[in-house]
Design an enzyme around this catalytic site. Structure first.
Site, short mmCIF file in Angstrom:
data_model
loop_
_atom_site.label_atom_id
_atom_site.label_comp_id
_atom_site.label_asym_id
_atom_site.label_seq_id
_atom_site.Cartn_x
_atom_site.Cartn_y
_atom_site.Cartn_z
N GLU A 85 5.67 -17.25 18.83
CA GLU A 85 5.00 -15.95 18.70
C GLU A 85 4.69 -15.37 20.07
O GLU A 85 4.51 -16.09 21.04
CB GLU A 85 3.70 -16.11 17.91
N CYS A 106 2.92 -27.05 21.21
CA CYS A 106 2.26 -27.49 22.45
C CYS A 106 1.86 -28.95 22.31
O CYS A 106 1.36 -29.36 21.27
CB CYS A 106 1.02 -26.63 22.69
N CYS A 110 -5.33 -29.60 21.96
CA CYS A 110 -6.73 -29.18 22.03
C CYS A 110 -7.17 -28.97 20.57
O CYS A 110 -6.48 -28.31 19.79
CB CYS A 110 -6.87 -27.88 22.81
N CYS A 113 -7.35 -25.40 18.83
CA CYS A 113 -6.25 -24.45 19.02
C CYS A 113 -5.17 -24.62 17.94
O CYS A 113 -4.77 -25.74 17.63
CB CYS A 113 -5.65 -24.66 20.41
N GLY A 172 2.01 -23.10 24.33
CA GLY A 172 2.55 -24.03 25.31
C GLY A 172 1.75 -24.15 26.60
O GLY A 172 0.85 -23.37 26.87
N SER A 204 -1.99 -19.57 32.69
CA SER A 204 -3.17 -20.30 32.24
C SER A 204 -2.80 -21.76 31.96
O SER A 204 -1.74 -22.05 31.42
CB SER A 204 -3.70 -19.65 30.95
N SER A 227 -8.25 -23.29 31.50
CA SER A 227 -8.95 -23.42 30.22
C SER A 227 -9.96 -24.55 30.38
O SER A 227 -9.63 -25.71 30.17
CB SER A 227 -7.96 -23.74 29.10
N LEU A 228 -11.16 -24.20 30.78
CA LEU A 228 -12.17 -25.23 31.07
C LEU A 228 -12.92 -25.62 29.79
O LEU A 228 -12.88 -26.75 29.35
CB LEU A 228 -13.14 -24.72 32.14
N ASN A 307 -11.91 -17.97 18.18
CA ASN A 307 -11.17 -17.33 17.09
C ASN A 307 -10.84 -18.37 16.04
O ASN A 307 -10.21 -19.38 16.36
CB ASN A 307 -9.88 -16.70 17.62
N CYS A 364 -6.22 -15.36 21.14
CA CYS A 364 -6.11 -16.64 21.85
C CYS A 364 -6.26 -17.81 20.89
O CYS A 364 -7.19 -17.85 20.10
CB CYS A 364 -7.22 -16.78 22.88
#
Ligand code: SAH
Length: 370
Positions: A85, A106, A110, A113, A172, A204, A227-228, A307, A364
């Site tokens: 996407e 990916c 995480c 995600c 990714g 990122s 991405s902390l 999200n 995101c």
């Protein structure tokens, strides 16, 4: 666009050398959506190209426009059947950002995600990565012309849609596919190619050992976002397994080296999860972490709304609305403001980032392979 194949076709058809440049300019810069539109080429050559080569390395399977018309998401089917996407977002009128993917799925896993939950399939090629930008430049007008919408976008996206920014924040992890990401950046920044300024592009990462060093070596002017999300190793490792390979201390060391070489601002992305990382203790941990940097003024915190993804979304079965509970809930706006103000009081640059495209699952962390 496959430049090697294009060169080969031009050679086989005994075309003069300057044709390649003409075609590259028409596609990459003028944004033609078909070779037939390149009016400065002989008609028979246009037809040969139209038959023998495609501008894009995928086909759009689904295109969704968000209700308030500030984001468009496309599901793209690659030649091997895999799907990715890409999203086009307008943070303010007239400004368009393309959010592109660099892998199918990916491997980072995480927990919050959607991209990781479908597993990792393969790396994208440089062509597949850069073609996503080309897709938005060239295909948005025809796509919208066919879409059932009275979108005001229709007027705005004439041929050669103007994209202001590109963010590698789709599916990714860029530093796990650096060879191809690097090649795609070359295509995007080449003055003869798409001619984007490096400063309008952002990469990122969750933090991969040696990743930032590659960025400073190859593209020192490209923006970096980390991405902390957690400033405590235990928590970060729990929700982001990548922290095992590069914990907060190591991440800091890599960032310090990055600052020495580039002296550029870095964005720390921080999703606010209610009761998980939004307490006063979490604020203090984040402040302490940032203050431990020699060049703390170069760090900018972006607070992001969580999200909903996966089983946190509303599902319907037997006409009954079921909302499955999930451990991740977005912090309230009040809490986000409190968090921001606390950081600002401690002289840390911080903004709350607007979330776009949630209604089309294009925000995101919501990008997936379906
Ligand atoms: N792998 C890279 C590139 C992906 S960028 C990286 O992680 O940085 C995608 C961004 O969206 C990352 O900052 C990621 O942490 C964030 N994200 C993931 N899931 C999210 C969610 N559910 N809500 C908001 N942001 C999310």
């Amino acid at each position: 666009m496959n430049i090697e194949l294009l060169e080969q076709i031009l050679k086989e058809n005994n075309q003069p050398k300057f044709r390649l440049g003409q075609i590259i300019k028409a596609v990459y810069q003028d944004g033609v959506s078909s070779f037939l539109e390149i009016s400065n080429l002989p008609k028979d050559l246009r037809e040969i190209l139209n038959k023998e080569i495609k501008i894009l390395s995928f086909e759009a399977e689904k295109v969704l426009v968000s209700e308030n018309k500030d984001s468009i998401k496309a599901l793209l089917k690659l030649e091997d059947g895999n799907k990715i996407e890409t999203v086009l977002i307008s943070p303010k009128p007239g400004v368009w950002s393309a959010c592109i993917s660099c892998q199918v799925g990916c491997p980072m896993n995480c927990e919050f995600c959607a991209t990781g939950s479908g597993g990792f399939k393969r790396n994208l090629t440089a062509e597949e990565i850069s073609d996503q930008v080309l897709f938005w430049k060239t295909q948005t007008p025809p796509v919208l012309a066919n879409a059932k919408t009275t979108s005001p976008l229709k007027g705005e996206v004439g041929r050669g849609l103007k994209i202001s920014n590109i963010v590698y924040m789709g599916m990714g992890e860029p530093f796990l596919n650096w060879e191809e990401v690097r090649e795609s950046l070359k295509i995007l920044t080449d003055p003869k190619g798409m001619n984007f300024g490096s400063r309008s592009i952002s990469v990122s990462t969750v933090g991969i050992p040696g990743g930032m060093e590659k960025l400073t070596r190859d593209f020192p002017q490209i923006n970096l976002a980390i991405s902390l999300h957690f400033a405590d190793d235990k928590k970060r490792e729990k929700f982001m397994p990548a922290n095992k390979n590069l914990n907060l201390e190591k991440l800091k060391n890599e960032l310090e080296k990055y600052f020495e070489k580039s002296n550029r601002k870095v964005f720390l992305e921080y999703i606010l999860f209610s009761k998980i990382n939004d307490s006063e203790k979490d604020m203090r941990d984040l402040i302490k972490y940032i203050k431990s940097f020699r060049k703390q003024h170069l760090l900018h915190v972006n607070l992001i709304k969580y999200n909903p993804v996966g089983n946190n979304q509303e599902t319907r079965s037997n006409n009954q609305k079921i909302t499955k509970t999930n451990k991740f809930i977005s912090s309230s706006s009040e809490q986000a403001i409190k968090f921001r103000n606390y950081l600002l009081q401690n002289k840390i640059n911080c903004t709350i980032r607007k979330s776009l495209g949630t209604d089309i699952q294009g925000a995101c962390g919501q990008l997936a392979q379906h």
